[in-house]
Design a protein around this motif. Sequence first.
Motif, PDB file in Angstrom:
ATOM      1  N   CYS A  55       0.740  -1.309  -0.039  1.00  0.00           N
ATOM      2  CA  CYS A  55       0.083  -0.159   0.049  1.00  0.00           C
ATOM      3  C   CYS A  55       0.749   1.299   0.162  1.00  0.00           C
ATOM      4  O   CYS A  55       0.294   2.423  -0.324  1.00  0.00           O
ATOM      5  N   VAL A  56       2.145   1.348   0.358  1.00  0.00           N
ATOM      6  CA  VAL A  56       2.802   2.306   0.367  1.00  0.00           C
ATOM      7  C   VAL A  56       4.336   2.341  -0.222  1.00  0.00           C
ATOM      8  O   VAL A  56       4.435   3.005  -1.409  1.00  0.00           O
ATOM      9  N   ILE A  57       5.092   1.437   0.375  1.00  0.00           N
ATOM     10  CA  ILE A  57       6.489   1.452  -0.407  1.00  0.00           C
ATOM     11  C   ILE A  57       6.379   0.957  -1.932  1.00  0.00           C
ATOM     12  O   ILE A  57       7.048   1.317  -2.776  1.00  0.00           O
ATOM     13  N   GLY A  58       5.827   0.075  -2.289  1.00  0.00           N
ATOM     14  CA  GLY A  58       5.465  -0.679  -3.558  1.00  0.00           C
ATOM     15  C   GLY A  58       5.073   0.348  -4.604  1.00  0.00           C
ATOM     16  O   GLY A  58       5.543   0.788  -5.717  1.00  0.00           O
ATOM     17  N   PRO A  59       4.106   1.139  -4.316  1.00  0.00           N
ATOM     18  CA  PRO A  59       3.411   2.121  -5.252  1.00  0.00           C
ATOM     19  C   PRO A  59       4.346   3.366  -5.511  1.00  0.00           C
ATOM     20  O   PRO A  59       4.633   3.642  -6.444  1.00  0.00           O
ATOM     21  N   VAL A  60       4.855   3.674  -4.522  1.00  0.00           N
ATOM     22  CA  VAL A  60       6.047   4.791  -4.338  1.00  0.00           C
ATOM     23  C   VAL A  60       7.371   4.447  -5.515  1.00  0.00           C
ATOM     24  O   VAL A  60       7.674   5.030  -6.555  1.00  0.00           O
ATOM     25  N   ALA A  61       7.864   3.168  -5.362  1.00  0.00           N
ATOM     26  CA  ALA A  61       8.810   2.562  -6.134  1.00  0.00           C
ATOM     27  C   ALA A  61       8.305   2.502  -7.667  1.00  0.00           C
ATOM     28  O   ALA A  61       8.852   2.787  -8.708  1.00  0.00           O
ATOM     29  N   GLU A  62       6.911   1.925  -7.598  1.00  0.00           N
ATOM     30  CA  GLU A  62       6.389   1.503  -9.191  1.00  0.00           C
ATOM     31  C   GLU A  62       6.303   2.911  -9.797  1.00  0.00           C
ATOM     32  O   GLU A  62       6.471   2.966 -10.954  1.00  0.00           O
ATOM     33  N   GLU A  63       5.680   3.978  -9.045  1.00  0.00           N
ATOM     34  CA  GLU A  63       5.474   5.251  -9.667  1.00  0.00           C
ATOM     35  C   GLU A  63       6.539   5.858 -10.278  1.00  0.00           C
ATOM     36  O   GLU A  63       6.827   6.498 -11.139  1.00  0.00           O
ATOM     37  N   CYS A  64       7.792   5.748  -9.055  1.00  0.00           N
ATOM     38  CA  CYS A  64       8.830   6.373  -9.612  1.00  0.00           C
ATOM     39  C   CYS A  64       9.594   5.962 -10.931  1.00  0.00           C
ATOM     40  O   CYS A  64      10.055   6.668 -11.686  1.00  0.00           O
ATOM     41  N   PHE A  65       9.383   4.507 -10.981  1.00  0.00           N
ATOM     42  CA  PHE A  65      10.147   3.845 -12.122  1.00  0.00           C
ATOM     43  C   PHE A  65       9.291   4.015 -13.438  1.00  0.00           C
ATOM     44  O   PHE A  65       9.587   4.570 -14.626  1.00  0.00           O
ATOM     45  N   PHE A  66       8.092   3.369 -13.195  1.00  0.00           N
ATOM     46  CA  PHE A  66       7.268   3.141 -14.424  1.00  0.00           C
ATOM     47  C   PHE A  66       6.469   4.604 -14.889  1.00  0.00           C
ATOM     48  O   PHE A  66       6.440   4.603 -16.197  1.00  0.00           O
TER      49      PHE A  66
END
Length: 284
Positions: A189-200
């Motif tokens: 809910c937090v770390i994954g979305p931040v990482a994915e948005e920064c990359f994708f």
Amino acid sequence: EPLLGMALLMLTFFVVVMGCGGLALSGWGLWTGRIRGLLRFPSGRLPSWSIGELARIAAMTVMVAALLPMLTLPFHGEPTGGGGDPRLWMTVSMLVLDVFVILLILTFAVGKGPSAWKMVGLSGRRFWSSIATGFRGYLAVFPWLFILLALIVELARSLGLKPPVEPIQQLIFQEHRPAVLGLVVLLACVIGPVAEECFFRGVLYAALRQRLSRPVAMVLSGTAFSLVHTNPVGFVPITVLGCLLAYLYERTGSLASPLAIHIVHNTVLMSLALVMRRVLLVAG
């Protein structure tokens, strides 16, 4: 259990309100013709990322992912999977990888401009209006995502196809320790979305957009986003969601919009999964 019943009621109410609201918003946009305004974009440019930078970030991420089994032996016992605590290992390794991606992209961004956060699209410009735009877009797409997913699930069932269980689903339905489940929720809910948005969106979409048209860059980045989730049944809905997130980034010029929607979307899915997990435990 009264708390379980209340949770089910609240989630059902949320899904019904979002579904009806999304259908109403879509119909209103078509009736008034305002839907045509969705194809107008501001003149501002996204942060500049090159294909070479994208390739280096992706290569370093793959390298760290390959090395993680060797670095997490205390959790797993053996790098090939014998003994130890595989679910804790899986959770910690995914958290480490996501944090690494965030720090890696910020490190690359430091040398590209006066503000690393601005280079990944997290400037303070129109922060709240960007999030409001994102929620309107998510509301309009929400019912269509679930309708599309339901049709694909029914098609897969009729064909006798059983998709593989994703690692995050294994963690949710098999893990019983509150601390580990808390890490899973934090990851999803937090770390994954931040990482994915920064990359994708922050890097991949911005790099593709330097060379391709908006629709092509959105579809390619959305497809890559879906492929990483390794979910055959959810491939098309996740691709559509990825395209929506890229569209919101392009339209608002801020990563805050797709990031907020990504967090909300994952939180809704996580809530549904946790309630379903509790239902299965009670029924068992």
